[in-house]
Write a protein that holds these residues in place. Sequence first.
Motif, PDB file in Angstrom:
ATOM      1  N   LEU A 187       0.832  -1.215   0.000  1.00  0.00           N
ATOM      2  CA  LEU A 187       0.000   0.000   0.000  1.00  0.00           C
ATOM      3  C   LEU A 187       0.865   1.262   0.000  1.00  0.00           C
ATOM      4  O   LEU A 187       0.584   2.234  -0.726  1.00  0.00           O
ATOM      5  CB  LEU A 187      -0.920  -0.013   1.227  1.00  0.00           C
ATOM      6  N   ASN A 188       1.917   1.258   0.799  1.00  0.00           N
ATOM      7  CA  ASN A 188       2.798   2.424   0.848  1.00  0.00           C
ATOM      8  C   ASN A 188       3.521   2.630  -0.473  1.00  0.00           C
ATOM      9  O   ASN A 188       3.753   3.763  -0.913  1.00  0.00           O
ATOM     10  CB  ASN A 188       3.808   2.286   1.986  1.00  0.00           C
ATOM     11  N   ASP A 189       3.923   1.483  -1.105  1.00  0.00           N
ATOM     12  CA  ASP A 189       4.593   1.596  -2.414  1.00  0.00           C
ATOM     13  C   ASP A 189       3.660   2.207  -3.455  1.00  0.00           C
ATOM     14  O   ASP A 189       4.085   3.000  -4.307  1.00  0.00           O
ATOM     15  CB  ASP A 189       5.078   0.214  -2.871  1.00  0.00           C
ATOM     16  N   LEU A 190       2.380   1.796  -3.382  1.00  0.00           N
ATOM     17  CA  LEU A 190       1.423   2.377  -4.339  1.00  0.00           C
ATOM     18  C   LEU A 190       1.301   3.882  -4.156  1.00  0.00           C
ATOM     19  O   LEU A 190       1.285   4.658  -5.116  1.00  0.00           O
ATOM     20  CB  LEU A 190       0.058   1.704  -4.167  1.00  0.00           C
ATOM     21  N   LYS A 191       1.211   4.309  -2.901  1.00  0.00           N
ATOM     22  CA  LYS A 191       1.059   5.742  -2.635  1.00  0.00           C
ATOM     23  C   LYS A 191       2.330   6.499  -3.020  1.00  0.00           C
ATOM     24  O   LYS A 191       2.280   7.572  -3.632  1.00  0.00           O
ATOM     25  CB  LYS A 191       0.749   5.950  -1.160  1.00  0.00           C
ATOM     26  N   THR A 192       3.478   5.900  -2.666  1.00  0.00           N
ATOM     27  CA  THR A 192       4.747   6.536  -3.024  1.00  0.00           C
ATOM     28  C   THR A 192       4.893   6.670  -4.532  1.00  0.00           C
ATOM     29  O   THR A 192       5.363   7.684  -5.055  1.00  0.00           O
ATOM     30  CB  THR A 192       5.928   5.729  -2.450  1.00  0.00           C
ATOM     31  N   SER A 193       4.493   5.600  -5.230  1.00  0.00           N
ATOM     32  CA  SER A 193       4.562   5.630  -6.699  1.00  0.00           C
ATOM     33  C   SER A 193       3.702   6.766  -7.261  1.00  0.00           C
ATOM     34  O   SER A 193       4.108   7.476  -8.181  1.00  0.00           O
ATOM     35  CB  SER A 193       4.096   4.280  -7.257  1.00  0.00           C
ATOM     36  N   ASN A 194       2.513   6.925  -6.686  1.00  0.00           N
ATOM     37  CA  ASN A 194       1.637   8.015  -7.131  1.00  0.00           C
ATOM     38  C   ASN A 194       2.254   9.386  -6.852  1.00  0.00           C
ATOM     39  O   ASN A 194       2.177  10.298  -7.670  1.00  0.00           O
ATOM     40  CB  ASN A 194       0.280   7.920  -6.449  1.00  0.00           C
ATOM     41  N   ILE A 195       2.847   9.526  -5.669  1.00  0.00           N
ATOM     42  CA  ILE A 195       3.455  10.808  -5.296  1.00  0.00           C
ATOM     43  C   ILE A 195       4.613  11.141  -6.224  1.00  0.00           C
ATOM     44  O   ILE A 195       4.766  12.279  -6.695  1.00  0.00           O
ATOM     45  CB  ILE A 195       3.916  10.771  -3.834  1.00  0.00           C
ATOM     46  N   GLU A 196       5.445  10.119  -6.499  1.00  0.00           N
ATOM     47  CA  GLU A 196       6.577  10.343  -7.403  1.00  0.00           C
ATOM     48  C   GLU A 196       6.094  10.666  -8.821  1.00  0.00           C
ATOM     49  O   GLU A 196       6.639  11.542  -9.489  1.00  0.00           O
ATOM     50  CB  GLU A 196       7.481   9.109  -7.422  1.00  0.00           C
ATOM     51  N   ALA A 197       5.071   9.928  -9.258  1.00  0.00           N
ATOM     52  CA  ALA A 197       4.518  10.186 -10.595  1.00  0.00           C
ATOM     53  C   ALA A 197       3.936  11.597 -10.680  1.00  0.00           C
ATOM     54  O   ALA A 197       4.074  12.289 -11.703  1.00  0.00           O
ATOM     55  CB  ALA A 197       3.443   9.145 -10.935  1.00  0.00           C
ATOM     56  N   GLN A 198       3.322  12.022  -9.559  1.00  0.00           N
ATOM     57  CA  GLN A 198       2.760  13.371  -9.532  1.00  0.00           C
ATOM     58  C   GLN A 198       3.864  14.422  -9.586  1.00  0.00           C
ATOM     59  O   GLN A 198       3.725  15.471 -10.215  1.00  0.00           O
ATOM     60  CB  GLN A 198       1.887  13.572  -8.303  1.00  0.00           C
TER      61      GLN A 198
END
Length: 364
Positions: free
Chosen positions: A43-54
Amino acid sequence: MNRLIVLSLICLISIRGFEIDFSLLLQTGSESNDAVQAVYDLLNDLKTSNIEAQGVADEKNISDEEIGQARIAALSKVNELNQKAWASAKARREQIGIEYREATDYIAWATQRLADIDRRSVELQELRCFSNGLFVRAIKQHNDALGVIRILKNDLSGYLTGQPSSLVEVNVQNVSDKLKQYSQLFNQDAMTKFAQLAAEQASGNAELHALGQDEGSSTDRQPGHNIGQLVYNALSDLEDQLKGSLANLEANEIAAYYQLADWLADSESEVAHLNDEIQRKTQLQDKLVVQEQAALAVQAKANSVLKDSQNAINAATASLQELRELYETELNRRNEENAIIDEVIHIFKQQVLEMANQTSFGKK
């Protein structure tokens, strides 16, 4: 794909949606702890991935905005130049139209002016012929009158000097009657003088008045001598008047001929100038027709280029707007996904905690 993963996780951890024995995740030992940690990490990786993509999307958005604005500014400058080129081409075509109309108006005016000069020339020539006829007639009348006066003076001269003459006595009325047919040539005072002399002669006082004496005074002159002298003097005055009038007639006639000659010379010069100008304006019109066609082509080309540059601005603006909208769409999507992930983490923690509590209670 992240959305699918998040939705799958929600389904997996929902104890109401699926029959998953969370007690297995809560068994003592490293494997159960690793399983719980794996879920958290995922779950944290998914959120981190979104933040980095953003973050990448934010940088790209800034870059796209700068590039798009710079491109629009550059295209706007080009469009401004194209606008000026189109306005210049339009003004040139309109100026050609103005010059053509001015040439047309001048040709029409000059043509009418030539017709007026032609008509005036004919009128003046006819008037000159008529005036010349009047002049010749006036010369004849003056010469005839002078001839009559010379005859009368000649007779009076012989009579007054005692030489042979056709006159037996001076009759003022007869002299006046002979001059009446030429009365229009004499001034009124001269004819009045003859009328007065005739009246004095008829009253018998002419001789006394001729000498400037009162009645009863003596004289050594013959009867009738004094009235004859007065008539002679009056005829001399008429002769001088006629000669002066004849000289004026000749001077006026010559002046009129000079005026006509000057007008004809000026008119010939003006006619030559007008014909040259008409020819020049006609040639100018021929050139302007060609120039107008070229100006129309230039204006059409400038208009096409202007439209293309405006279309390029519109396309660049639309492209930048699409990038903005795509950025906003992706931003909203990631925010929604992050919110879902946060919610999943929260739900997962609650579920794990609840199951852990239940397991501890069962052991007791």
